[in-house]
Design an enzyme around this catalytic site. Structure first.
Site, short mmCIF file in Angstrom:
data_model
loop_
_atom_site.label_atom_id
_atom_site.label_comp_id
_atom_site.label_asym_id
_atom_site.label_seq_id
_atom_site.Cartn_x
_atom_site.Cartn_y
_atom_site.Cartn_z
N LYS A 125 7.42 7.29 -1.33
CA LYS A 125 7.25 6.50 -0.11
C LYS A 125 8.58 6.28 0.61
O LYS A 125 8.62 5.63 1.65
CB LYS A 125 6.58 5.18 -0.44
CG LYS A 125 5.15 5.36 -0.93
CD LYS A 125 4.45 4.04 -1.13
CE LYS A 125 3.12 4.21 -1.82
NZ LYS A 125 3.22 4.70 -3.22
N LYS A 160 1.87 -2.68 0.27
CA LYS A 160 1.85 -1.96 -1.02
C LYS A 160 3.27 -1.80 -1.54
O LYS A 160 4.22 -1.75 -0.77
CB LYS A 160 1.15 -0.61 -0.86
CG LYS A 160 1.72 0.27 0.25
CD LYS A 160 0.84 1.50 0.51
CE LYS A 160 1.35 2.30 1.70
NZ LYS A 160 0.51 3.47 2.02
N ARG A 210 -5.26 15.06 -0.26
CA ARG A 210 -4.10 15.53 -1.02
C ARG A 210 -3.93 17.02 -0.68
O ARG A 210 -4.84 17.82 -0.87
CB ARG A 210 -4.37 15.35 -2.52
CG ARG A 210 -3.46 16.14 -3.47
CD ARG A 210 -1.97 15.88 -3.28
NE ARG A 210 -1.56 14.50 -3.33
CZ ARG A 210 -1.19 13.85 -4.43
NH1 ARG A 210 -1.19 14.49 -5.59
NH2 ARG A 210 -0.81 12.59 -4.38
N ARG A 224 -10.18 12.92 -0.97
CA ARG A 224 -10.59 11.91 -1.95
C ARG A 224 -11.16 10.73 -1.20
O ARG A 224 -10.47 10.09 -0.41
CB ARG A 224 -9.38 11.49 -2.78
CG ARG A 224 -8.79 12.65 -3.58
CD ARG A 224 -7.37 12.37 -3.99
NE ARG A 224 -6.55 12.07 -2.82
CZ ARG A 224 -5.27 11.72 -2.88
NH1 ARG A 224 -4.66 11.61 -4.04
NH2 ARG A 224 -4.59 11.48 -1.78
N ARG A 232 -8.91 2.06 -1.97
CA ARG A 232 -8.03 3.08 -2.52
C ARG A 232 -8.78 4.36 -2.85
O ARG A 232 -9.83 4.33 -3.47
CB ARG A 232 -7.34 2.52 -3.77
CG ARG A 232 -6.55 1.26 -3.44
CD ARG A 232 -6.21 0.46 -4.65
NE ARG A 232 -7.38 0.06 -5.42
CZ ARG A 232 -7.31 -0.45 -6.63
NH1 ARG A 232 -6.15 -0.61 -7.22
NH2 ARG A 232 -8.42 -0.79 -7.27
N ASP A 272 0.07 13.33 0.97
CA ASP A 272 -1.17 12.59 1.23
C ASP A 272 -1.29 12.33 2.72
O ASP A 272 -0.34 11.87 3.35
CB ASP A 272 -1.16 11.25 0.48
CG ASP A 272 -1.26 11.44 -1.03
OD1 ASP A 272 -1.64 12.55 -1.47
OD2 ASP A 272 -0.97 10.49 -1.76
N GLU A 280 2.49 9.88 2.18
CA GLU A 280 3.31 10.02 0.96
C GLU A 280 3.68 11.48 0.77
O GLU A 280 2.90 12.37 1.09
CB GLU A 280 2.48 9.68 -0.28
CG GLU A 280 2.27 8.25 -0.57
CD GLU A 280 1.74 8.09 -2.00
OE1 GLU A 280 2.56 7.93 -2.91
OE2 GLU A 280 0.52 8.18 -2.18
N ASN A 282 4.58 13.37 -2.60
CA ASN A 282 4.71 13.21 -4.05
C ASN A 282 5.47 14.38 -4.65
O ASN A 282 5.01 15.52 -4.60
CB ASN A 282 3.33 13.14 -4.70
CG ASN A 282 2.61 11.86 -4.33
OD1 ASN A 282 2.81 10.83 -4.97
ND2 ASN A 282 1.80 11.90 -3.28
N1 LIG Z 1 -2.16 2.58 5.78
C1 LIG Z 1 -3.28 2.69 5.07
N2 LIG Z 1 -4.49 2.62 5.68
C2 LIG Z 1 -5.63 2.75 4.96
N3 LIG Z 1 -5.67 2.94 3.63
C3 LIG Z 1 -4.50 3.03 2.98
C4 LIG Z 1 -3.25 2.91 3.66
N4 LIG Z 1 -2.25 3.03 2.74
C5 LIG Z 1 -2.87 3.22 1.56
N5 LIG Z 1 -4.21 3.21 1.68
C6 LIG Z 1 -5.22 3.42 0.61
O1 LIG Z 1 -4.64 3.09 -0.64
C7 LIG Z 1 -4.53 4.27 -1.45
C8 LIG Z 1 -3.21 4.25 -2.23
O2 LIG Z 1 -2.10 4.14 -1.34
P1 LIG Z 1 -0.87 5.13 -1.38
O3 LIG Z 1 0.01 4.78 -0.24
O4 LIG Z 1 -1.37 6.53 -1.44
O5 LIG Z 1 -0.14 4.71 -2.73
P2 LIG Z 1 -0.21 5.29 -4.22
O6 LIG Z 1 1.14 5.83 -4.48
O7 LIG Z 1 -0.52 4.09 -5.07
O8 LIG Z 1 -1.27 6.37 -4.26
C9 LIG Z 1 -4.63 5.42 -0.49
O9 LIG Z 1 -5.13 6.58 -1.13
C10 LIG Z 1 -5.62 4.87 0.53
O10 LIG Z 1 -6.94 4.95 0.05
MG LIG Z 2 -1.41 8.03 -2.92
#
Ligand SMILES: Nc1ncnc2c1ncn2[C@@H]1O[C@H](COP(=O)(O)OP(=O)(O)O)[C@@H](O)[C@H]1O
Ligand SMILES: [Mg+2]
Length: 312
Positions: A125, A160, A210, A224, A232, A272, A280, A282
Site C-alpha cells: 500500500k 485500513k 486480482r 473476487r 472485503r 488489485d 494495491e 502485492n
Molecule cells: N476503497 C475501498 N472501497 C471499497 N472497498 C474497499 C476499499 N479498500 C478496500 N476495500 C475492500 O477491502 C478488501 C481488503 O482491502 P485491501 O486494500 O485490498 O487490503 P488487504 O491488503 O487487507 O487485502 C478489498 O478487497 C475490498 O473488498
Molecule cells: Mg487486497
C-alpha cells in the site's frame, strides 16, 4: 536445465494446497526436474558475511493430506543455490525486513524472486502511491485533522492499516457514521504507523480484481466478489473467485506498471483493482495463480518458471 532451488516459506504442513501459489510454483518446479530445498525464515543464519539456512530436500504432490516429503536437514550456504523463492507471507514487519536484508547478500548471483531489496522498498500500500493517477483518492496519515478534512470532502470512506493483509481491520465509514471518533482512537492506539484512508468504492460489490503480472507483463486475472455481509473481497474472508477479463482501463494500468516492475526485479506481482482503480501492488508473496488456473485461465506457474530459467 536442472536448477538448485530453495524455497523460503511458512511451514509447509499448514498450507492449503488448493489455493496456495507457492505450492503451485513448487509443483511446476518439480515437474521440470529442478531440485527443491525447503526452509522457514527462522532457519536463516548470517555468520560474518555469509548467509546460511538449514534446509531440507523437498518433494511435492498435488494430494491433500499427503502433499510433501522432506529429507534430512542440512546447513547450506544460500549462495550454493541457483534460485531462491522468497515466499513467506506478510506481516511486513521487522522480521520480514530482516529476511530481505539477508537474502540481499546473495542476490543476484543467486536469483532471488522477487528481488529482496525491492520487496523491502515496495510494501503493497506504499508502492502503489507512486501511481496516484491510477488510484482512488487516498490519504496516508495518522493526523486526525487530515482525516476529518478528507472525510468531509469524500463523504464515504474506508480506513485500513498501512501494513494490513488479508482484509484485516478494513472498515467503511458512511458519511453519517458516528463511529469515526472511536475508530480513530482504536487505530491510534493499535498502530504506531500512519494508516490508509480511502474513498469508498461502492462497485466493490461487483468484486476486487486480482491481476497477475509476470516480469511486468499481464499474465492472468481473477475477480473476487465479497460475501453479501462483508466489505472485503479477500478469499480468506469468504470472497468468491470468478473468471474475468481485463477492461481497457485495466490493460492501461498493466502497461503503466510494467516497466516499473521489470526494472525492480519484481517478477511475480499481483495488483488489485476495484472499479478500474488500482488499490494495491502485492510484491511480497502474491497469490491467485491456482484460482486463475482452476477457473480455466493460463498456467502462470509455468510462465514464472520460463522467466526464471531464462535468467539462469
Ligand atoms: N476503497 C475501498 N472501497 C471499497 N472497498 C474497499 C476499499 N479498500 C478496500 N476495500 C475492500 O477491502 C478488501 C481488503 O482491502 P485491501 O486494500 O485490498 O487490503 P488487504 O491488503 O487487507 O487485502 C478489498 O478487497 C475490498 O473488498
Ligand atoms: Mg487486497
Amino acid at each position: 536445465m536442472r536448477l538448485n532451488v530453495a524455497v523460503q516459506m511458512d511451514p509447509i504442513e499448514r498450507i492449503n494446497i488448493g489455493g496456495d501459489s507457492t505450492f503451485a510454483l513448487l509443483l511446476e518446479a518439480e515437474r521440470r526436474g529442478h531440485a527443491l530445498a525447503y526452509y522457514t525464515p527462522d532457519r536463516l543464519a548470517q555468520l560474518d558475511g555469509a548467509v546460511f539456512a538449514t534446509a531440507q530436500p523437498l518433494a511435492v504432490r498435488d494430494v491433500k493430506g499427503d502433499h510433501f516429503t522432506l529429507g534430512e536437514p542440512r546447513r547450506l550456504a544460500l549462495a550454493s543455490f541457483d534460485v531462491i523463492l522468497m515466499r513467506q507471507d506478510p506481516p511486513f514487519d521487522l522480521a520480514y525486513i530482516s529476511a530481505t536484508h539477508m537474502l540481499e547478500r546473495v542476490h543476484p548471483a543467486t536469483l532471488v524472486v522477487n528481488d529482496p531489496a525491492h520487496v523491502r522498498n515496495a510494501p503493497e500500500k506504499v508502492f502503489v502511491t507512486l501511481f496516484p493517477e491510477l488510484m482512488p483518492p487516498t490519504l496516508v496519515t495518522r493526523d486526525r485533522t487530515e482525516i476529518q478534512a478528507f472525510r468531509a470532502k469524500h463523504g464515504d470512506i474506508v480506513m485500513k492499516p498501512l501494513y494490513g493483509k488479508g482484509g484485516e481491520a478494513v472498515f467503511r465509514l458512511a458519511p453519517e457514521d458516528l463511529n469515526f471518533g472511536s475508530l480513530y482512537d482504536l487505530f491510534a492506539v493499535t498502530f504506531r504507523e500512519p494508516w490508509v484512508v480511502q474513498k469508498f468504492l461502492p462497485a466493490v460489490r461487483q468484486g476486487d480484481k486480482r491481476v497477475i503480472l509476470v516480469d511486468g507483463e499481464f499474465a492472468g486475472a481473477v475477480n473476487r466478489v465479497p460475501a453479501p455481509d462483508d466489505l472485503r473481497s479477500n478469499m480468506v474472508r469468504g470472497g468468491v473467485p470468478q473468471a474475468t477479463d481485463l477492461t481497457a482501463r485495466e490493460r492501461e494500468i498493466c502497461a503503466k506498471l510494467g516497466p516499473a516492475l521489470r526494472e525492480r526485479g519484481l517478477l511475480f506481482v499481483g495488483i488489485d483493482v476495484i472499479d478500474d482503480y488500482l488499490t494495491e501492488i502485492n510484491v511480497t508473496s502474491p497469490t491467485g495463480i491456482r484460482a486463475i488456473k482452476a477457473l480455466g485461465g493460463p498456467d502462470i506457474a509455468a510462465l514464472i518458471w520460463d522467466k526464471i530459467e531464462s535468467r539462469r
